[in-house]
Design a protein around this motif. Sequence first.
Motif, mmCIF file in Angstrom:
data_model
loop_
_atom_site.group_PDB
_atom_site.id
_atom_site.type_symbol
_atom_site.label_atom_id
_atom_site.label_comp_id
_atom_site.label_asym_id
_atom_site.label_seq_id
_atom_site.Cartn_x
_atom_site.Cartn_y
_atom_site.Cartn_z
ATOM 1 N N CYS A 1 0.857 -1.189 0.000
ATOM 2 C CA CYS A 1 0.000 0.000 0.000
ATOM 3 C C CYS A 1 0.892 1.238 0.000
ATOM 4 O O CYS A 1 1.702 1.421 0.919
ATOM 5 C CB CYS A 1 -0.913 -0.013 1.225
ATOM 6 S SG CYS A 1 -1.895 1.489 1.408
ATOM 7 N N ALA B 29 0.239 4.293 0.588
ATOM 8 C CA ALA B 29 -0.003 5.209 1.709
ATOM 9 C C ALA B 29 0.772 4.768 2.955
ATOM 10 O O ALA B 29 1.239 5.603 3.729
ATOM 11 C CB ALA B 29 -1.490 5.273 2.012
ATOM 12 N N MET B 30 0.936 3.458 3.138
ATOM 13 C CA MET B 30 1.634 2.933 4.317
ATOM 14 C C MET B 30 3.121 2.724 4.060
ATOM 15 O O MET B 30 3.930 2.731 4.989
ATOM 16 C CB MET B 30 0.992 1.609 4.752
ATOM 17 C CG MET B 30 -0.442 1.739 5.203
ATOM 18 S SD MET B 30 -1.143 0.163 5.729
ATOM 19 C CE MET B 30 -0.156 -0.187 7.184
ATOM 20 N N PHE B 31 3.492 2.526 2.781
ATOM 21 C CA PHE B 31 4.900 2.316 2.405
ATOM 22 C C PHE B 31 5.283 3.340 1.339
ATOM 23 O O PHE B 31 5.498 2.989 0.178
ATOM 24 C CB PHE B 31 5.100 0.889 1.875
ATOM 25 C CG PHE B 31 4.703 -0.201 2.843
ATOM 26 C CD1 PHE B 31 5.657 -0.778 3.674
ATOM 27 C CD2 PHE B 31 3.404 -0.654 2.919
ATOM 28 C CE1 PHE B 31 5.320 -1.787 4.558
ATOM 29 C CE2 PHE B 31 3.047 -1.667 3.798
ATOM 30 C CZ PHE B 31 4.010 -2.234 4.629
ATOM 31 N N ASN C 196 6.482 -0.735 8.670
ATOM 32 C CA ASN C 196 6.259 -0.005 7.417
ATOM 33 C C ASN C 196 7.521 0.612 6.830
ATOM 34 O O ASN C 196 7.510 1.044 5.679
ATOM 35 C CB ASN C 196 5.226 1.109 7.631
ATOM 36 C CG ASN C 196 3.855 0.564 8.007
ATOM 37 O OD1 ASN C 196 3.564 -0.601 7.744
ATOM 38 N ND2 ASN C 196 3.031 1.383 8.644
#
Length: 388
Positions: A135, A137-139, A315
Amino acid sequence: MLAGKLIFSQIMEYLPLHMFRRIVQRYDGNRKVHQFSCLDQFLCMAFAQLTYRESLRDIEACLRSQQGKLYHMGIRAQVSRNTLANANKVRDWRIYADIAQHLIQIARKLYIDDEFDLELQNTVYALDSTTIDLCLAMFPWANFRKSKGAIKLHTLLDLRGNIPTFIHISDGKLHDVNVLDILPIEAGSFYVMDRGYVDFRRLHAFTQRAAFFVIRAKTNLQYDRIYSHQVDRTTGLICDQSIVLTGYYQSKNYPEKLRRVKYKDPESQKTYVFLTNNFVLPALTITELYRYRWQVELFFKWIKQNLRIKRFYGNSANAVKTQIWIAISTFLIVAIMKKELKINASLYTTLQILSVNIFERIPLLQIVGNCSYENEILSNTKQLSLFD
């Protein structure tokens, strides 16, 4: 009175601790660490791999429920998800990459005499990559596409024993062909690759270092035929030619002659064109070498199904690389153990048995080595075509 070692401890005996401590010292991994050492971190993450834990909270709950056995597992510190998360985030992932590389050398020596269906004395490698979606947004560091993140696992697989000998982790944007710049090339070995690795300047480096490659040709190949060798068309071979490249940049980047083998697969009726710098092996053997490239695809499928590398415990780039390298190290430890103990069960079966007996005090050979597990193959099972 307790007698015998835990299954987990018996497995971890195949991790050379003297090597582990030397590598940790090389990167100053335990600097300012009072309790939760790099070894504690490695053992907790290896436990997560062997028992298929899905999260840090999952790891913490399971290990704390067995608090009295942690010392016997080699874990000397209190297990906390925050401590483990911080260790994965800040401790240099290269520690665990170097440990995996050392284990690779041990495993290769054990599997070097494994049978290979083709009668070749040379080492045969298959090179490919697999993409692990993340993802964005998370990575945010895992660049791939505008709205999608990913990392790539570039792997060179020794087809004797299916042991990964070279692994490079990159973001999803790195093109496969760039890995050839950092690939270790061994004289006399065969490197089997798909057409995504066609770059004649880089392929010429194999010839200069006395190594051989077998690769699928692209459709825009420009060449002149020097000589046509006789082939047995009943085997699926269409032609076996010696050629020189005529494209402006192609001829500059690869000025020597090449061998072009065209083959039609009797099962799929698809036609394939291969290029190689080896002029000695029979043409049919060249096509068979490429067929074995499929083993690296099966390896990627296997590790995604059996190792925790699709869901990550952190993350940051460091945490992701740490998890992947410890997962690979765990795989190698079990592979080494399997070979040393001469266990006949498959690696998949071995891992399944170990996962549910990790806290037992039973000799490894008693629980795995003397059992006969055979996969029942149904007659109507559809097998994957190796050329797809």
